[in-house]
Design a protein around this motif. Structure first.
Motif, PDB file in Angstrom:
ATOM      1  N   TYR A   1       0.840  -1.204   0.000  1.00 18.08           N
ATOM      2  CA  TYR A   1       0.000   0.000   0.000  1.00 18.08           C
ATOM      3  C   TYR A   1       0.876   1.255   0.000  1.00 18.08           C
ATOM      4  O   TYR A   1       0.634   2.181  -0.778  1.00 18.08           O
TER       5      TYR A   1
ATOM      6  N   ASN B   1       0.729   3.765  -3.032  1.00 18.69           N
ATOM      7  CA  ASN B   1       0.174   5.080  -2.719  1.00 18.69           C
ATOM      8  C   ASN B   1       1.168   6.187  -3.068  1.00 18.69           C
ATOM      9  O   ASN B   1       0.779   7.229  -3.569  1.00 18.69           O
TER      10      ASN B   1
ATOM     11  N   LEU C   1      -4.399   6.174  -3.292  1.00 18.28           N
ATOM     12  CA  LEU C   1      -5.193   4.989  -2.973  1.00 18.28           C
ATOM     13  C   LEU C   1      -6.096   5.270  -1.776  1.00 18.28           C
ATOM     14  O   LEU C   1      -7.053   4.564  -1.562  1.00 18.28           O
ATOM     15  N   ASN C   2      -5.766   6.305  -1.023  1.00 22.11           N
ATOM     16  CA  ASN C   2      -6.555   6.661   0.150  1.00 22.11           C
ATOM     17  C   ASN C   2      -7.686   7.594  -0.272  1.00 22.11           C
ATOM     18  O   ASN C   2      -7.458   8.723  -0.672  1.00 22.11           O
TER      19      ASN C   2
ATOM     20  N   VAL D   1      -9.482   2.480   1.952  1.00 20.43           N
ATOM     21  CA  VAL D   1      -8.923   1.756   0.812  1.00 20.43           C
ATOM     22  C   VAL D   1      -9.993   0.906   0.159  1.00 20.43           C
ATOM     23  O   VAL D   1     -10.656   0.106   0.822  1.00 20.43           O
TER      24      VAL D   1
ATOM     25  N   LEU E   1     -10.385  -2.140  -2.064  1.00 17.65           N
ATOM     26  CA  LEU E   1      -9.488  -3.247  -2.420  1.00 17.65           C
ATOM     27  C   LEU E   1      -9.433  -3.502  -3.919  1.00 17.65           C
ATOM     28  O   LEU E   1      -8.416  -3.958  -4.427  1.00 17.65           O
TER      29      LEU E   1
ATOM     30  N   PHE F   1      -6.952  -1.073  -5.163  1.00 14.00           N
ATOM     31  CA  PHE F   1      -5.649  -1.548  -4.713  1.00 14.00           C
ATOM     32  C   PHE F   1      -5.124  -2.647  -5.637  1.00 14.00           C
ATOM     33  O   PHE F   1      -3.988  -2.590  -6.108  1.00 14.00           O
TER      34      PHE F   1
ATOM     35  N   GLU G   1      -4.282  -1.258  -9.181  1.00 14.69           N
ATOM     36  CA  GLU G   1      -3.038  -0.482  -9.179  1.00 14.69           C
ATOM     37  C   GLU G   1      -1.825  -1.402  -9.045  1.00 14.69           C
ATOM     38  O   GLU G   1      -0.807  -1.199  -9.699  1.00 14.69           O
TER      39      GLU G   1
ATOM     40  N   CYS H   1     -15.215   1.341   0.942  1.00 15.18           N
ATOM     41  CA  CYS H   1     -13.826   1.197   1.382  1.00 15.18           C
ATOM     42  C   CYS H   1     -13.699   0.454   2.702  1.00 15.18           C
ATOM     43  O   CYS H   1     -14.626   0.419   3.496  1.00 15.18           O
TER      44      CYS H   1
END
Length: 108
Positions: free
Chosen positions: A23, A27, A33-34, A44, A46, A49, A52, A102
């Motif tokens: 992460y 990020n 990502l936040n 987050v 997923l 995530f 990415e 999230c």
């Protein structure tokens, strides 16, 4: 010996540690990502995530195992899953912030 045992008990699961390391890398590389607008929270998604990570050719832990173990995260502390968050950076075609589901964590 007791101190070592207590440290081992208080430590996060290796999958959780791997997630947070990935992460942090993603990020900083992706810049977002936040989804949280609050400095004390990490929100987050997923799917974002995993997407990415795939784009950066990074190995993601098995999502079923990850979801099971993320609930035990201590640093950052797990709060809840599937909270609707008004994204800080993801906007739709009308330039309005999207609502994203999230996983929520509280920073130390």
């Amino acid at each position: 010996m007791a101190k070592e045992r207590q440290l081992a008990i208080n430590a996060d699961h290796p999958i959780v540690v791997e997630f947070w390391e990935l992460y942090e890398y993603l990020n900083s590389a992706a810049g977002g990502l936040n989804h949280s607008r609050n400095d004390g929270l990490i929100a987050v998604n997923l799917n974002d995530f995993a997407k990415e990570a795939a784009e950066k050719r990074q190995k993601v832990p098995d999502l079923t195992e990850l979801k099971r173990h993320l609930k035990t995260s201590k640093c950052p502390k797990f709060i809840e899953t599937n909270r609707n968050v008004c994204s800080a950076w993801d906007v739709d075609a009308a330039n309005k912030a999207k609502t994203v589901r999230c996983w929520m964590f509280q920073t130390a």
